[in-house]
Enzyme design. Structure first.
Site, PDB file in Angstrom:
ATOM      1  N   SER A  74      42.135  50.050  46.609  1.00 25.12           N
ATOM      2  CA  SER A  74      42.089  49.238  45.392  1.00 25.12           C
ATOM      3  C   SER A  74      43.438  49.285  44.693  1.00 25.12           C
ATOM      4  O   SER A  74      43.882  50.355  44.248  1.00 25.12           O
ATOM      5  CB  SER A  74      41.004  49.778  44.458  1.00 25.12           C
ATOM      6  OG  SER A  74      41.185  49.214  43.181  1.00 25.12           O
ATOM      7  N   HIS A  80      41.885  45.720  48.379  1.00 24.83           N
ATOM      8  CA  HIS A  80      40.836  45.423  47.396  1.00 24.83           C
ATOM      9  C   HIS A  80      41.477  45.108  46.044  1.00 24.83           C
ATOM     10  O   HIS A  80      42.285  45.879  45.528  1.00 24.83           O
ATOM     11  CB  HIS A  80      39.920  46.647  47.291  1.00 24.83           C
ATOM     12  CG  HIS A  80      38.704  46.452  46.459  1.00 24.83           C
ATOM     13  ND1 HIS A  80      37.568  45.810  46.918  1.00 24.83           N
ATOM     14  CD2 HIS A  80      38.418  46.829  45.186  1.00 24.83           C
ATOM     15  CE1 HIS A  80      36.645  45.817  45.973  1.00 24.83           C
ATOM     16  NE2 HIS A  80      37.136  46.418  44.895  1.00 24.83           N
ATOM     17  N   ASP A  96      40.716  44.227  42.160  1.00 21.36           N
ATOM     18  CA  ASP A  96      39.694  44.300  41.110  1.00 21.36           C
ATOM     19  C   ASP A  96      40.073  43.430  39.923  1.00 21.36           C
ATOM     20  O   ASP A  96      41.030  43.721  39.207  1.00 21.36           O
ATOM     21  CB  ASP A  96      39.561  45.746  40.619  1.00 21.36           C
ATOM     22  CG  ASP A  96      38.818  46.619  41.616  1.00 21.36           C
ATOM     23  OD1 ASP A  96      37.706  46.234  42.013  1.00 21.36           O
ATOM     24  OD2 ASP A  96      39.354  47.678  41.988  1.00 21.36           O
ATOM     25  N   MET A 135      39.048  42.253  36.307  1.00 21.75           N
ATOM     26  CA  MET A 135      38.188  42.603  35.164  1.00 21.75           C
ATOM     27  C   MET A 135      38.607  41.758  33.968  1.00 21.75           C
ATOM     28  O   MET A 135      39.795  41.600  33.713  1.00 21.75           O
ATOM     29  CB  MET A 135      38.349  44.086  34.812  1.00 21.75           C
ATOM     30  CG  MET A 135      38.118  45.029  35.983  1.00 21.75           C
ATOM     31  SD  MET A 135      38.206  46.741  35.476  1.00 21.75           S
ATOM     32  CE  MET A 135      38.206  47.567  37.077  1.00 21.75           C
ATOM     33  N   HIS A 159      37.299  41.390  44.153  1.00 19.30           N
ATOM     34  CA  HIS A 159      36.075  41.844  43.477  1.00 19.30           C
ATOM     35  C   HIS A 159      36.118  41.355  42.035  1.00 19.30           C
ATOM     36  O   HIS A 159      36.894  41.872  41.227  1.00 19.30           O
ATOM     37  CB  HIS A 159      36.043  43.386  43.561  1.00 19.30           C
ATOM     38  CG  HIS A 159      34.889  44.027  42.863  1.00 19.30           C
ATOM     39  ND1 HIS A 159      34.840  45.385  42.627  1.00 19.30           N
ATOM     40  CD2 HIS A 159      33.732  43.509  42.365  1.00 19.30           C
ATOM     41  CE1 HIS A 159      33.705  45.679  42.003  1.00 19.30           C
ATOM     42  NE2 HIS A 159      33.028  44.566  41.818  1.00 19.30           N
ATOM     43  N   MET A 218      34.840  41.209  38.507  1.00 19.01           N
ATOM     44  CA  MET A 218      33.990  41.805  37.461  1.00 19.01           C
ATOM     45  C   MET A 218      34.229  40.972  36.208  1.00 19.01           C
ATOM     46  O   MET A 218      34.908  41.395  35.265  1.00 19.01           O
ATOM     47  CB  MET A 218      34.377  43.278  37.264  1.00 19.01           C
ATOM     48  CG  MET A 218      33.917  44.165  38.418  1.00 19.01           C
ATOM     49  SD  MET A 218      34.802  45.721  38.491  1.00 19.01           S
ATOM     50  CE  MET A 218      36.228  45.198  39.455  1.00 19.01           C
ATOM     51  N   MET A 245      28.278  49.470  44.292  1.00 20.06           N
ATOM     52  CA  MET A 245      29.075  50.252  43.343  1.00 20.06           C
ATOM     53  C   MET A 245      28.536  51.676  43.280  1.00 20.06           C
ATOM     54  O   MET A 245      27.344  51.884  43.048  1.00 20.06           O
ATOM     55  CB  MET A 245      29.032  49.632  41.944  1.00 20.06           C
ATOM     56  CG  MET A 245      29.713  48.284  41.799  1.00 20.06           C
ATOM     57  SD  MET A 245      31.409  48.212  42.393  1.00 20.06           S
ATOM     58  CE  MET A 245      32.224  49.457  41.372  1.00 20.06           C
ATOM     59  N   ASP A 282      32.184  51.138  46.804  1.00 21.09           N
ATOM     60  CA  ASP A 282      33.301  51.096  45.857  1.00 21.09           C
ATOM     61  C   ASP A 282      33.060  52.050  44.678  1.00 21.09           C
ATOM     62  O   ASP A 282      32.101  51.876  43.927  1.00 21.09           O
ATOM     63  CB  ASP A 282      33.428  49.653  45.333  1.00 21.09           C
ATOM     64  CG  ASP A 282      34.638  49.431  44.424  1.00 21.09           C
ATOM     65  OD1 ASP A 282      35.403  50.373  44.201  1.00 21.09           O
ATOM     66  OD2 ASP A 282      34.773  48.283  43.951  1.00 21.09           O
TER      67      ASP A 282
HETATM   68  C1  DX5 Z   1      35.834  50.068  39.579  1.00 23.81           C
HETATM   69  C2  DX5 Z   1      36.568  49.267  40.648  1.00 23.81           C
HETATM   70  C3  DX5 Z   1      37.016  50.087  41.802  1.00 23.81           C
HETATM   71  C4  DX5 Z   1      37.983  51.162  41.455  1.00 23.81           C
HETATM   72  C5  DX5 Z   1      37.983  52.185  42.549  1.00 23.81           C
HETATM   73  O1  DX5 Z   1      35.377  49.220  38.600  1.00 23.81           O
HETATM   74  O2  DX5 Z   1      35.737  48.250  41.153  1.00 23.81           O
HETATM   75  O3  DX5 Z   1      37.486  49.301  42.870  1.00 23.81           O
HETATM   76  O4  DX5 Z   1      39.264  50.703  41.178  1.00 23.81           O
HETATM   77  O5  DX5 Z   1      38.774  53.242  42.147  1.00 23.81           O
HETATM   78  P1  DX5 Z   1      38.495  54.754  42.535  1.00 23.81           P
HETATM   79  O6  DX5 Z   1      38.534  54.843  44.034  1.00 23.81           O
HETATM   80  O7  DX5 Z   1      39.590  55.480  41.865  1.00 23.81           O
HETATM   81  O8  DX5 Z   1      37.118  55.108  42.011  1.00 23.81           O
HETATM   82 ZN    ZN Z   2      36.218  47.088  43.132  1.00 19.66          ZN
END
Ligand code: DX5
Ligand code: ZN
Length: 216
Positions: free
Chosen positions: A6, A30, A32, A34, A63, A65, A137, A175
Site C-alpha cells: 500500500s 495497492h 488507498d 480516502m 481501493h 474508501m 478488511m 488488507d
Molecule cells: C487502511 C488501508 C490499508 C492500509 C494498510 O484503511 O486500506 O491499505 O494502508 O496499511 P498497513 O499494512 O500498515 O495496515
Molecule cells: Zn486498502
C-alpha cells in the site's frame, strides 16, 4: 501469492527509489483513496495515481474508501487503475453494487468489493460470482499502521468456503495489519493477495517483501 504494498506508507520524498524497489519485487501496487467522509482521513487524488502509473507496469489495485465510488471509479480508471475496489457499506444494497460492478467492467477493469470488519460476510455472498477481487478488511479502514484484527480469520474462512463450494474464481485479498507474523495464517485460509503498507515500507522494501513470500 500476490504481494500488494500500500503506497499509503510510501516515503514520497524517495518516490523514484521506492517505485524501483516495488517494480523489482511485487505483483500489484495497492492505492488507498480516502475522501475524509467515508473514512476520517484524506489521501490521494488522480494525479498521484497517474504518477505511479507512469513509473510502473504493475497491476494498480485501487481501493476506494469514498462516499461516491461511481464518480471516482471513472476518475481513477482514467488515471491508470487496473482494478477498482469499492465498499459494500456505501450502498448496503446488492443491486446498486451490481450496477457499479457492471460499470467498472464496461471500462475493462477488474471489479472488487470490500467490507469493513463489522459487516457480516453473508451480506455480500450474492456478489461473489460477479466480482474479480474480494478485499477483506482486517482493520477499520482509514489509517495505515494499525494492528491486525484476528476476527478476520474466521471471516476469511467463510468467504473461502463459499468460493470453493460454488467453484468461483475471484481473488481473495486481505488488507490491514498484515505482517510476516500473520501472513501464513491468512494464506493457509485462502488469501491469495496480501496488502501490506507499514510492514513493507518500514525498512528494506525488497527484504520485507521476501519475508512475506517466505510465509507461504
Ligand atoms: C487502511 C488501508 C490499508 C492500509 C494498510 O484503511 O486500506 O491499505 O494502508 O496499511 P498497513 O499494512 O500498515 O495496515
Ligand atoms: Zn486498502
Amino acid at each position: 501469492m500476490i504481494v500488494s504494498p500500500s503506497v499509503y506508507s510510501m516515503h514520497f520524498d524517495d518516490f523514484k527509489t521506492e517505485m524501483e524497489a516495488l517494480n523489482d519485487s511485487v505483483e500489484w501496487i495497492h492505492f488507498d483513496v480516502m475522501d475524509a467522509h467515508f473514512v476520517p482521513n484524506l489521501t490521494f487524488g488522480p494525479g498521484i495515481c497517474q504518477a505511479i502509473r507512469r513509473n510502473t507496469d504493475k497491476f494498480l489495485d485501487v481501493h476506494l474508501m469514498v462516499e461516491d465510488p461511481e464518480h471516482y471509479a471513472e476518475v481513477f480508471a482514467k488515471a491508470g487503475a487496473d482494478s477498482i475496489i469499492f465498499h459494500y457499506e456505501v450502498f448496503n444494497d446488492i443491486d446498486k453494487c451490481v450496477e457499479l460492478i457492471d460499470k467498472i467492467h464496461a471500462m475493462y477493469l477488474k471489479a472488487g468489493i470490500s467490507i469493513k470488519p463489522g459487516t457480516p460476510v453473508k451480506e455480500i455472498l450474492p456478489l461473489l460470482d460477479k466480482i474479480d477481487i474480494f478485499l477483506l478488511m482486517s482493520v477499520e479502514p482509514g489509517f495505515g499502521g494499525q494492528s491486525f484484527m484476528p476476527d478476520a480469520l474466521p471471516r476469511l474462512e467463510e468467504v473461502n468456503a463459499y468460493k470453493k463450494e460454488k467453484s468461483l474464481d475471484f481473488i481473495i485479498e486481505v488488507d490491514g495489519g498484515v505482517t510476516d507474523r500473520n501472513a501464513h495464517e491468512l494464506l493457509s485460509r485462502g488469501a491469495e493477495a496480501l496488502v501490506a503498507g507499514s510492514f513493507v515500507f518500514n525498512g528494506d522494501i525488497r527484504a520485507n517483501v521476501e519475508k512475506l513470500r517466505k510465509c507461504e
